[in-house]
Design a protein around this motif. Structure first.
Motif, PDB file in Angstrom:
ATOM      1  N   VAL A   1       0.575  -1.080   0.357  1.00 39.13           N
ATOM      2  CA  VAL A   1       0.056  -0.111   0.759  1.00 39.13           C
ATOM      3  C   VAL A   1       0.585   1.137   0.221  1.00 39.13           C
ATOM      4  N   ASP A   2       0.858   2.473  -1.010  1.00 35.09           N
ATOM      5  CA  ASP A   2       1.134   3.358  -0.768  1.00 35.09           C
ATOM      6  C   ASP A   2       0.452   4.797  -0.622  1.00 35.09           C
ATOM      7  N   ALA A   3       0.473   5.660   0.199  1.00 33.00           N
ATOM      8  CA  ALA A   3      -0.314   6.182   0.463  1.00 33.00           C
ATOM      9  C   ALA A   3       0.151   7.947   0.292  1.00 33.00           C
ATOM     10  N   SER A   4      -0.304   9.131   0.269  1.00 34.38           N
ATOM     11  CA  SER A   4      -0.329   9.935   1.058  1.00 34.38           C
ATOM     12  C   SER A   4      -1.722  10.771   1.715  1.00 34.38           C
ATOM     13  N   ILE A   5      -1.102  11.818   2.353  1.00 36.90           N
ATOM     14  CA  ILE A   5      -2.219  12.459   3.264  1.00 36.90           C
ATOM     15  C   ILE A   5      -2.185  14.331   1.941  1.00 36.90           C
ATOM     16  N   ASN A   6      -3.060  14.640   1.460  1.00 36.52           N
ATOM     17  CA  ASN A   6      -3.324  15.018   0.729  1.00 36.52           C
ATOM     18  C   ASN A   6      -4.059  16.686   1.531  1.00 36.52           C
ATOM     19  N   ASP A   7      -3.629  17.492   1.553  1.00 32.72           N
ATOM     20  CA  ASP A   7      -3.874  19.261   2.051  1.00 32.72           C
ATOM     21  C   ASP A   7      -3.814  19.576   3.267  1.00 32.72           C
ATOM     22  N   ILE A   8      -2.641  18.908   3.861  1.00 30.27           N
ATOM     23  CA  ILE A   8      -3.029  18.984   5.042  1.00 30.27           C
ATOM     24  C   ILE A   8      -3.346  19.958   6.041  1.00 30.27           C
ATOM     25  N   GLY A   9      -3.900  20.112   6.814  1.00 33.82           N
ATOM     26  CA  GLY A   9      -4.745  21.033   7.591  1.00 33.82           C
ATOM     27  C   GLY A   9      -5.511  21.691   7.226  1.00 33.82           C
ATOM     28  N   GLN A  10      -6.158  21.683   6.231  1.00 37.92           N
ATOM     29  CA  GLN A  10      -7.772  21.812   5.509  1.00 37.92           C
ATOM     30  C   GLN A  10      -8.636  21.296   5.521  1.00 37.92           C
ATOM     31  N   ALA A  11      -9.563  21.565   5.309  1.00 36.53           N
ATOM     32  CA  ALA A  11     -11.320  21.119   5.839  1.00 36.53           C
ATOM     33  C   ALA A  11     -11.391  19.879   4.646  1.00 36.53           C
ATOM     34  N   VAL A  12     -11.583  19.034   5.093  1.00 35.15           N
ATOM     35  CA  VAL A  12     -11.969  18.152   4.276  1.00 35.15           C
ATOM     36  C   VAL A  12     -12.833  17.921   4.318  1.00 35.15           C
ATOM     37  N   ASP A  13     -13.918  17.587   2.170  1.00 37.06           N
ATOM     38  CA  ASP A  13     -14.902  17.831   2.174  1.00 37.06           C
ATOM     39  C   ASP A  13     -15.946  16.700   2.048  1.00 37.06           C
ATOM     40  N   MET A  14     -16.546  16.005   2.912  1.00 35.22           N
ATOM     41  CA  MET A  14     -16.868  14.686   3.021  1.00 35.22           C
ATOM     42  C   MET A  14     -19.083  14.460   2.273  1.00 35.22           C
TER      43      MET A  14
END
Length: 384
Positions: free
Chosen positions: A355-368
């Motif tokens: 598994v390769d994964a990256s966290i995107n837009d760190i610290g910004q609001a996440v649209d759910m």
């Protein structure tokens, strides 16, 4: 497990744990005096660790006062006992305190205290057993895990955990002997509220592989109120067939009872592949596990300044011999957060996972907003 860490790197970790557990003892404060820039904030973990602040209510007397507070002494072969006045520790009207120590071969082997008065708590009963295993102290060599970077990793982990909302993207690579080698893109989003309740979204784009998957499939999973909802869109294979969508839901205990069945459903695996996986599962010979011990789970730890590498004993962690070692690489983003990870392992004897994964837009609001409203009342989702 052999570890080595410098005192300067260890002190911030111990100070953070002391603060996390609510311990406020002046002597410890002096011993664990850490510069502001080196402090680690672990408050995000507070609900998950024991609160030891009750020790702050124990008032220790000076030696002359302690001696005058001894009401009786007793001695027997390998045992020494004492009864202390209940108000010795500053609490009027408290019951007398009974203390007993046991000895063997000149060593203290046990210590028990009964009716220890603790301010704001009541009485504590303490029983400690001591063992002295044979050991040889030696200078660190190449066999020791160098842990000087651990305080930096803990700090970055804690800061990342404080975000409480995450958007990840990556790729799942699955290899099963010579039968298939598939790359499956995924997207994950989840949030953690103030009550530590998790709300999540996970999407897999699953390719059609002859004999392995039934269709090209887009699987979307929603986690809400501890229930997982699975929506599969399956692309038609021929011009004579039709696209199809199905809906199921399950809880974690359902998945634990039939993990292969749920995995086969989520990834739309063929019956023959599901059978191959099932037939490769060996009977688990491990009994019920005692308390979790980190020294058995951690097999290696390394850091070169740009990433952390951790090797875990998967069979011990899962308490199941069908799991292999888990290799985990974690990278920080340079601004105090963890930003990417790679995990590699083998499940049963035939299936390798990466598994390769990256966290995107760190610290910004996440649209759910992609999670539909009213899932619990949606009749399309049936218990699997």
């Amino acid at each position: 497990m052999k570890l080595t860490i410098s005192k300067e790197k260890l002190m911030p970790i111990l100070a953070a744990l002391k603060e996390l557990m609510g311990i406020d003892i002046p002597l410890l404060d002096e011993m664990l005096d850490v510069a502001p820039q080196d402090r680690i904030d672990l408050s995000i973990l507070k609900p998950r660790l024991p609160d030891l602040s009750f020790v702050n209510g124990i008032e220790l007397p000076e030696l002359p006062e302690l001696i005058s507070g001894i009401k009786s002494l007793s001695a027997a072969d390998g045992e020494l006992g004492a009864v202390l006045a209940g108000d010795l520790l500053g609490q009027e009207g408290a019951d007398d305190i009974a203390v007993r120590a046991t000895f063997d071969g000149g060593y203290i082997t046990g210590l028990s205290v009964e009716r220890l008065p603790v301010s704001g708590v009541g009485q504590a009963f303490v029983n400690i057993e001591l063992q002295y295993p044979d050991c040889e102290v030696q200078a660190p060599d190449g066999e020791y895990m160098q842990m000087d970077s651990l305080n930096k990793l803990i700090n970055e982990f804690a800061r990342t955990a404080e975000l409480r909302q995450y958007k990840l993207s990556g790729k799942l690579k699955a290899v099963m002997l010579g039968l298939f080698n598939a790359d499956i893109p995924f997207e994950m989003r989840f949030t953690v509220d103030s009550n530590d309740s998790v709300r999540g979204y996970l999407k897999f784009d699953i390719p059609y592989i002859l004999g392995v998957t039934n269709n090209k499939t887009v699987t979307e999973m929603y986690l809400e109120d501890d229930v997982v909802y699975v929506k599969r869109f399956m692309k038609r294979l021929t011009i004579f067939s039709k696209d199809k969508t199905d809906y199921v839901k399950f809880r974690s205990e359902d998945f634990s009872a039939d993990p292969i069945g749920y995995i086969a459903h989520i990834f739309n695996l063929t019956d023959s592949i599901k059978k191959t996986i099932s037939d490769s599962v060996t009977e688990n010979s491990r009994g019920e596990q005692d308390s979790f011990r980190i020294e058995k789970a951690l097999k290696d730890y390394q850091s070169d300044g740009t990433e952390y590498y951790v090797l875990l004993d998967g069979a011990y962690i899962a308490n199941d011999d069908n799991f292999s070692d888990i290799s985990l690489w974690v990278r920080p983003d340079g601004s105090g957060y963890l930003s990417s990870l790679m995990l590699q392992t083998k499940i049963i004897s035939v299936l390798s996972i990466k598994v390769d994964a990256s966290i995107n837009d760190i610290g910004q609001a996440v649209d759910m907003s992609m999670i539909p409203s009213g899932l619990a009342q949606d009749a399309k989702y049936q218990w699997k």
